[in-house]
Design a protein around this motif. Structure first.
Motif, PDB file in Angstrom:
ATOM      1  N   GLY A 193       0.847  -1.197   0.000  1.00 24.12           N
ATOM      2  CA  GLY A 193       0.000   0.000   0.000  1.00 24.12           C
ATOM      3  C   GLY A 193       0.877   1.238   0.000  1.00 24.12           C
ATOM      4  N   GLY A 207      -0.429   4.362  -0.182  1.00 21.17           N
ATOM      5  CA  GLY A 207      -1.303   5.504   0.124  1.00 21.17           C
ATOM      6  C   GLY A 207      -0.717   6.316   1.249  1.00 21.17           C
ATOM      7  N   GLU A 262       2.210  -1.633  -4.722  1.00 14.64           N
ATOM      8  CA  GLU A 262       0.862  -1.164  -5.013  1.00 14.64           C
ATOM      9  C   GLU A 262       0.309  -2.034  -6.146  1.00 14.64           C
ATOM     10  OE1 GLU A 262      -1.532   1.694  -3.043  1.00 14.64           O
ATOM     11  OE2 GLU A 262      -1.830   0.306  -4.681  1.00 14.64           O
ATOM     12  N   VAL A 276      -3.340  -1.705   3.774  1.00 14.13           N
ATOM     13  CA  VAL A 276      -4.360  -1.518   2.735  1.00 14.13           C
ATOM     14  C   VAL A 276      -5.712  -1.242   3.372  1.00 14.13           C
ATOM     15  CG1 VAL A 276      -3.113  -2.972   1.110  1.00 14.13           C
ATOM     16  CG2 VAL A 276      -4.884  -3.973   2.558  1.00 14.13           C
ATOM     17  N   TYR A 277      -6.729  -1.257   2.540  1.00 14.81           N
ATOM     18  CA  TYR A 277      -8.095  -0.918   2.932  1.00 14.81           C
ATOM     19  C   TYR A 277      -8.519  -1.664   4.191  1.00 14.81           C
ATOM     20  CZ  TYR A 277     -13.146  -0.254   2.291  1.00 14.81           C
ATOM     21  OH  TYR A 277     -14.463   0.061   2.484  1.00 14.81           O
ATOM     22  N   GLU A 278      -9.183  -0.964   5.096  1.00 17.46           N
ATOM     23  CA  GLU A 278      -9.551  -1.512   6.423  1.00 17.46           C
ATOM     24  C   GLU A 278     -10.749  -2.455   6.264  1.00 17.46           C
ATOM     25  OE1 GLU A 278      -7.613  -1.290   8.719  1.00 17.46           O
ATOM     26  OE2 GLU A 278      -8.489  -1.061  10.681  1.00 17.46           O
ATOM     27  N   ASN A 279     -10.441  -3.621   5.693  1.00 22.71           N
ATOM     28  CA  ASN A 279     -11.515  -4.607   5.510  1.00 22.71           C
ATOM     29  C   ASN A 279     -10.945  -5.985   5.778  1.00 22.71           C
ATOM     30  OD1 ASN A 279     -12.572  -6.764   3.512  1.00 22.71           O
ATOM     31  ND2 ASN A 279     -14.296  -5.298   3.753  1.00 22.71           N
ATOM     32  N   VAL A 305     -10.313  -8.374   2.800  1.00 24.64           N
ATOM     33  CA  VAL A 305      -9.163  -7.938   1.969  1.00 24.64           C
ATOM     34  C   VAL A 305      -7.862  -8.320   2.669  1.00 24.64           C
ATOM     35  CG1 VAL A 305      -7.939  -5.903   1.112  1.00 24.64           C
ATOM     36  CG2 VAL A 305     -10.434  -6.043   0.876  1.00 24.64           C
ATOM     37  N   LYS A 306      -7.816  -8.088   3.972  1.00 22.89           N
ATOM     38  CA  LYS A 306      -6.573  -8.370   4.731  1.00 22.89           C
ATOM     39  C   LYS A 306      -6.299  -9.870   4.784  1.00 22.89           C
ATOM     40  CE  LYS A 306      -6.851  -4.117   7.486  1.00 22.89           C
ATOM     41  NZ  LYS A 306      -5.827  -3.348   6.793  1.00 22.89           N
ATOM     42  N   THR A 361      -3.663  -2.493  10.670  1.00 19.74           N
ATOM     43  CA  THR A 361      -5.072  -2.262  10.993  1.00 19.74           C
ATOM     44  C   THR A 361      -5.228  -1.465  12.276  1.00 19.74           C
ATOM     45  OG1 THR A 361      -7.208  -3.259  11.467  1.00 19.74           O
ATOM     46  CG2 THR A 361      -5.287  -4.469  12.246  1.00 19.74           C
TER      47      THR A 361
END
Ligand code: T1G
Length: 674
Positions: free
Chosen positions: A302, A304, A325, A382-385, A388-389, A410
């Motif tokens: 990630g 970002g 990425e 990465v995205y807080e899901n 996905v993790k 997280t």
């Protein structure tokens, strides 16, 4: 001299120069034994006719790093620091302070009492007492202005930042910068050069002219930074006294100001945090000499805001990073932001001009997860899901080399569940950085049920290397900081429904000393963070704001309206939305006092902290304090939520919580929080 075991100070003769050496690990703090040894050493040199000059130095990592803070608040043993310093100052033979490491606080004051000062290039010299809620109480506020002038003295004393040996030489605080590896020999040679010089220079004999412009400029430049603290203003007053009073009267004034601070609540709180920060690095039940896993290359998934910020921490510490990425555009944008951040810091002189190139030269951007195969630590940002993790950790399990540590950034999610998506849960833990990750000092290291001891210890050691303040947290929703944030946010929103305004609630928090209140924080982070994104589903005031696109500062509208400079003003539209919600809920509007806001937003945080400790999700109450000081800007002069509750009085906190119907944690009710 008695053997070093009882007396950490010894003397050695070098012809006509007596070298007085303190060997008192870890930092040669000026405790009773050291003070007694210094007294004996100086007396020996003065009494010995064959001695023409003296050198004062320390063994180990540093020159005296200050008074012994562990002695504060206890009856003084042996000779006082003031008496030792008066002796040095009055010595009939010149004494050269030979400085290495960090000559801080009382250490700097001892050096200032010496007639001369030399230092190695890597040395730092400073008076950081203000960071402990104190001021230099052994003559520093009277001697330093006489050596470096008012402007430099104000910076060093009221802000507490040390200066390099080079800077110290420029401002006259150090007479000579000597060889990095020849401190003692060079100091002895210097002593011989000045041995016969008369009159012997004494700082106390110098004058320092008033400089009201410098004082006013300092106050203007640092007013905001000093707000709420008692010590900085007292520091400024002492420096001004040095320009107005004879030396001894100035000393008396300094001592009075020092005692006021020493006996105040702020210094107790700031000293608590000084030790709490260091205690947090200790992991109960794990030997401090456990073998750590080598970390030579870190992988970050990630690029970002978080991934880029996290990467910068390692690059700045000279550790190579592979950053991954999924899209080239995102990868290029992320690395571009990192370079821009470095270049901005270099432009401001915060880092060396070649630092950006050096750091970026250690960065390997890639679109292939497989390129992480040689990393010793991989941090997923990465995205807080959870899905996905778990998918990413499943892939990492196949890609990462044996022994690689796999970490998630997280901020809430269950590390054990993430670890279960790999065949190596013992190598998995959480490393929760706080945004902006390259700036915020706090790092929550989340210990999974199966996290191996050496993995945890390695992460803790690495935190120090990247200059983070790390705290071990257990697996619980929101870990320590964010879990304590939740009851505060819930109550703050309820208070809006009952008649309080966002600006009143935020004002109570900023007057308490927080950098911002709950709604200012929400506007900064983004009102839409965690929003379900269905504009037709409006179940809360936040939903109503988000549905109207009032997503916070980034949209010039959130709980507040913002101008182009992001200056907030109370929003009539928000008032309408709140009123509308309240009337539809038949909630009567009433006058809410500031005290009720404290009891319903700050006390519940303490209660949650007590529950976290009872559940074993934090090691100690001081760790919880460290989280809030370094992760959220809790005012250090209040010592953190748990220290503050103790100083408020547990009974008062319990009564406040019970008054509003909260279920109080057992240890809080019993006053047995550890
Ligand atoms: N007194 C007692 N213990 C101290 C100490 C001190 N002054 N400074 C450090 N320690 C302990 C620390 O708790 C830790 O212990 C160990 O030493 C290593 O510290 C009259 C009133 C010097 C830059 O404010 O800034 O002088 O955890 O982990 O990262 O005017 O320590 O190992 O058991 O921080 O290499 C003014 C405070 C005192 C300096 C080294 N002096 N110290 O940093 O190691 S007030 C200070 C530091 C005063 C006079 C006034 C740092 C350091 P443990 P560390 P480090």
């Amino acid at each position: 001299m008695t053997s070093p075991v009882q007396n950490p100070v010894r003397t050695e003769r070098h012809g006509d120069v007596l070298v007085i050496i303190s060997d008192s690990p870890p930092v040669n703090a000026l405790g009773a034994a050291v003070r007694g040894g210094l007294e004996a050493g100086v007396k020996e040199g003065v009494a010995d006719a064959s001695i023409t000059a003296m050198v004062l130095r320390c063994d180990g990592r540093t020159f005296f790093a200050g008074a012994d803070i562990t002695e504060f608040g206890k009856p003084m043993q042996g000779i006082g620091l003031h008496e030792v310093i008066d002796m040095i100052d009055a010595s009939s033979k010149p004494i050269v302070a030979a400085i290495h490491g960090t000559a801080l606080g009382g250490g700097c004051e001892v050096a200032l009492a010496c007639q001369y000062r030399v230092a190695v290039p890597s040395a730092k010299v400073g008076l950081p007492e203000v960071k402990l809620g104190l001021l230099p109480g052994a003559g520093g506020t009277q001697r330093l202005p006489r050596v470096v002038g008012v402007k430099a003295a104000l910076e060093m004393i009221a802000l507490g930042d040390p200066v390099s040996a080079k800077k110290a030489a420029e401002i006259g605080l150090v007479d000579k910068v000597v060889g990095e590896d020849s401190l003692e020999a060079d100091a002895i040679a210097f002593a011989r050069e000045i041995a016969d010089k008369r009159p012997i220079p004494r700082v106390r004999d110098r004058e320092v002219a008033p400089d009201p412009e410098a004082v006013e400029a300092f106050r203007q430049a640092n007013g905001r930074k000093m707000r709420g603290f008692d010590a900085p203003a007292a520091c400024v007053a002492c420096v001004v006294a040095a320009t107005e009073k004879p030396f001894d009267e100035g000393l008396q004034f300094e001592r009075e100001q020092f005692m006021k601070l020493m006996t105040g609540t702020q210094s107790a709180a700031q000293r608590h945090i000084f030790f709490a920060e260091r205690q947090a690095a200790k992991i109960d039940g794990i030997a401090s000499d456990i073998t750590l896993r080598p970390i030579n290359r870190v992988g970050v998934i990630g690029a970002g805001t978080m991934g880029g910020g996290i990467s910068m921490n390692f690059l700045s510490a000279g550790i190579a990073v592979t950053i991954v990425e999924m899209q080239k555009e995102a990868l290029d944008r992320g690395t571009g932001v990192m370079r821009k951040n470095y270049e901005a810091s270099a432009a401001k002189g915060r880092i060396k001009p070649d630092a950006p190139e050096q750091a970026m030269g250690l960065l390997k951007p890639t679109l292939n997860l497989e390129d992480l195969a040689d990393c010793d630590l991989i941090i997923e940002a990465v995205y807080e899901n959870m899905e996905v993790k778990k998918e990413i950790f499943g892939k990492l399990d196949k890609i990462a080399k044996p022994g690689a540590i796999l970490a998630s950034n997280t901020s809430y999610l269950d590390i054990d569940e993430i670890a279960a998506s790999t065949s190596r849960p013992e190598d998995v833990l959480g490393m929760h950085f706080f945004s902006p990750a390259n700036v915020m000092k706090l790092l929550e290291i989340v210990r999974g049920a199966k996290t191996a001891d050496d993995v945890l210890a390695t992460a803790m050691a690495l935190a120090k290397k990247i200059r983070k303040v790390a705290v071990v947290a257990g697996v619980t929703h929101g870990f320590i900081g964010n879990r304590m944030l939740m009851p505060r946010q819930v109550e703050a929103n309820k208070l809006l429904m009952e008649g309080a305004t966002p600006e009143q609630i935020d004002r109570v928090h900023t007057e308490f000393g927080m950098p911002m209140g709950p709604f200012q924080m929400s506007d900064l982070a983004g009102v839409d963070i965690g929003w379900h994104r269905d504009p037709n589903r409006i179940e809360s005031i936040r939903d109503a704001l988000a549905a109207e696109g009032r997503w916070g500062q980034k949209k010039q509208a959130g709980y507040y309206d913002y101008d182009e400079k992001r200056n907030p003003t109370p929003s009539p539209r928000v008032a309408e939305i709140i009123e509308d919600f309240r009337s539809r809920s038949n909630m009567p509007k009433r006058e809410i006092t500031d005290q009720e806001i404290v009891e319903r937003t700050l006390y519940p945080m303490v209660n949650e902290g007590a529950l976290i400790l009872e559940e074993g999700k934090a090691q100690r109450g001081s760790d919880v304090d460290v989280v809030w000081i370094y992760g959220y800007g809790w005012p250090v002069y209040r010592g953190g939520p748990m220290f503050w509750a103790q100083s408020e009085g547990y009974d008062k906190v319990v009564a406040g919580l019970e008054k509003h119907g909260f279920k109080v944690a057992d240890t809080l009710k019993a006053g047995t929080i550890k």
